[in-house]
Enzyme design. Sequence first.
Site, PDB file in Angstrom:
ATOM      1  N   ARG A  64      56.931  25.044  54.619  1.00  0.00           N
ATOM      2  CA  ARG A  64      56.610  23.530  54.132  1.00  0.00           C
ATOM      3  C   ARG A  64      54.918  24.456  53.554  1.00  0.00           C
ATOM      4  O   ARG A  64      54.044  25.214  54.174  1.00  0.00           O
ATOM      5  CB  ARG A  64      56.053  23.270  55.374  1.00  0.00           C
ATOM      6  CG  ARG A  64      57.253  22.640  56.837  1.00  0.00           C
ATOM      7  CD  ARG A  64      56.748  22.133  57.201  1.00  0.00           C
ATOM      8  NE  ARG A  64      58.723  21.250  58.147  1.00  0.00           N
ATOM      9  CZ  ARG A  64      58.752  20.885  59.258  1.00  0.00           C
ATOM     10  NH1 ARG A  64      58.021  21.382  60.467  1.00  0.00           N
ATOM     11  NH2 ARG A  64      59.832  20.493  59.933  1.00  0.00           N
ATOM     12  N   HIS A  65      54.438  23.143  53.358  1.00  0.00           N
ATOM     13  CA  HIS A  65      52.287  23.706  53.339  1.00  0.00           C
ATOM     14  C   HIS A  65      52.163  24.263  54.187  1.00  0.00           C
ATOM     15  O   HIS A  65      51.651  23.523  55.551  1.00  0.00           O
ATOM     16  CB  HIS A  65      51.820  22.368  52.453  1.00  0.00           C
ATOM     17  CG  HIS A  65      52.175  21.864  51.166  1.00  0.00           C
ATOM     18  ND1 HIS A  65      52.428  22.641  49.849  1.00  0.00           N
ATOM     19  CD2 HIS A  65      52.936  20.707  50.963  1.00  0.00           C
ATOM     20  CE1 HIS A  65      53.172  21.948  49.139  1.00  0.00           C
ATOM     21  NE2 HIS A  65      53.199  20.733  49.321  1.00  0.00           N
ATOM     22  N   GLU A  66      50.992  24.593  53.911  1.00  0.00           N
ATOM     23  CA  GLU A  66      50.041  25.780  55.055  1.00  0.00           C
ATOM     24  C   GLU A  66      49.468  25.473  55.426  1.00  0.00           C
ATOM     25  O   GLU A  66      48.841  23.614  54.687  1.00  0.00           O
ATOM     26  CB  GLU A  66      49.587  27.120  53.962  1.00  0.00           C
ATOM     27  CG  GLU A  66      48.519  27.406  55.659  1.00  0.00           C
ATOM     28  CD  GLU A  66      49.343  28.821  56.612  1.00  0.00           C
ATOM     29  OE1 GLU A  66      49.506  27.609  57.925  1.00  0.00           O
ATOM     30  OE2 GLU A  66      49.845  29.372  56.667  1.00  0.00           O
ATOM     31  N   ASP A 113      53.723  26.783  49.054  1.00  0.00           N
ATOM     32  CA  ASP A 113      52.316  26.485  48.290  1.00  0.00           C
ATOM     33  C   ASP A 113      52.280  27.010  46.678  1.00  0.00           C
ATOM     34  O   ASP A 113      51.121  27.233  46.148  1.00  0.00           O
ATOM     35  CB  ASP A 113      51.121  26.887  48.969  1.00  0.00           C
ATOM     36  CG  ASP A 113      50.542  26.455  50.471  1.00  0.00           C
ATOM     37  OD1 ASP A 113      51.227  25.361  50.157  1.00  0.00           O
ATOM     38  OD2 ASP A 113      50.559  27.418  51.117  1.00  0.00           O
TER      39      ASP A 113
END
Length: 586
Positions: free
Chosen positions: A229-231, A240
Amino acid sequence: MTSIRWFSFPRLVVRIVKMDEASLTVNNELDAEMVVSWLSDHCYQCVYQPLGVVPAGPGPGLPSSVDFTVGTQHGITLQLNSSLELFSCLLPRVHYHFWEHGNYSLWVKNLNDSSVVNCSMITDTETVNSYLREYIHSTHSTHSTHSLTHSLTHSLTHSLTHSLTHSLTHSLTHDLGFPCRTVETATDTILPGPATPSRRLRSLDTFRGLSLVIMVFVNYGGGRYWFFRHESWNGLTVADLVFPWFVFIMGTSISLSVSSALRCGLSRFSLFTKAVWRSVQLFLIGLLIINPNYCQGPLSWDSLRIPGVLQRLAFSYLVVVSLDLCVDAWWYSAREFLLYWPAWLCVVVLETVWLCLTFLLPVPDCPSGYLGPGGIGDMGQYPNCTGGAAGYVDRWLLGENHIYQTPSSRVIYKSHLPFDPEGVLGSINSVLMAFLGLQAGKILLHYKDQHSSIMARFLIWSLVLGIISAVLTKCSLNEGFIPINKNLWSLSYVTTLACFALLLLVLIYYTVDVKRWWSGAPFYYPGMNSILVYVGHEVLEEYFPFRWRMADSQSHAEHLTQNLLATSCWVLISFLLHRKNIFWKI
């Protein structure tokens, strides 16, 4: 958050918790009420968040107990406050990392001295790393567990890397390139060669394919693992990496396709008009097909999100093509980049605009140059300043209802303002990313078939960009001048990802085109149809065979299986379309 309260002797309570959660029972033997707060180790300079209240014990040796649900993705620091005294209970070395579906007990009691409080954590049920749980259950020894863990990690990494690399590179060159470009024949003769065939750089297709397949896998959920998942704000995860790489290799493809089109005799004006039309098509596809969720009803102009992935690709593509068409694409000197100074000057001007807006633009109720997440970050001083100038410009220019409503900063930093990771200011830095890819393409053109020179220059540029990143970030996650941040598409984010992209391109170029140890398959095939794969995976995300009702929606294993199969379906579809010579070109 749920809690259960009881007054009794301690007993084992097994609660059903969700994915990435564990059960924590706090037992209070003190004669004062206790407030429990928590703070994620991933939350920088954040305010402690209340977890709940544990009443005083009903009598000597009789604890009061309250059951809480805690997260397991990152380490947690617990803080205990009582009416008697303020103290922090720092579990082993400041934080404690709970494991998924585990049951834990935290005992708070007085020992011999009533003024001394003792805190101890007990694991009520044996737990394991949630990422390996489904596999460990099928083993009977530590040795077999380690073997399965290693095998799973290696196979998953190799599968994703192998499947992703080949697809993306050729796709952007094929879909966003210009007609009449030289199509160099691949080693497996996938496409019919031109009249005077030359060898195609399959490493570019492999690179693009790698980025695209990982992007599809991440968008489908990535097994619901946090590193897919995106930071939440500063830093990097696997999710990312891929979009900037996609933009980078698009720039490389632009260089090759423009050069080929000019050699075919096309005028610069005709190429510019084609680029404008392609950019308009990409923008409209993103705006009207990708962004709306038609499963929730007809298109609503009042809440339509304007920015997006394809919209940013369209903008970056048009700017970089325009720069390339305005400057002679052929170099004859070893000082090639000095001879390309007009385009570099334009990029420097754009970056100066980004820096000035980011650090000098006045934002109401926010400090100048603020780059934080707002919410509970920065000790809660700027809750309405998410993204600083970047968020302010988007909200002012596009309106709050037309940007992304659920940014990743909400997960940890509890921010409540809309913020778009594909916003206006970040698009300036995406142009820089594509332009750096363009320079990689120029190197390939100027040093054609000079493998050592190509790889040496890629490595030199990677080193330079890495040094710039180190200076901007001070080699730290949060303490640098400009931290690495995907939401902002910060300057350090672009230089870092471009550094990684060049290193990866060197590796793929060496193994695929120089040594020919690997053909690039199966990533090559999605790369040939990158627009179709990207649009298709977004539009058909909720349909079988890409998604189905799972027996256990709280299982990482089931999500991982579903997401891998869905991603593999698109690789298979692109392979079959390639066999039929069917490509969606814009």
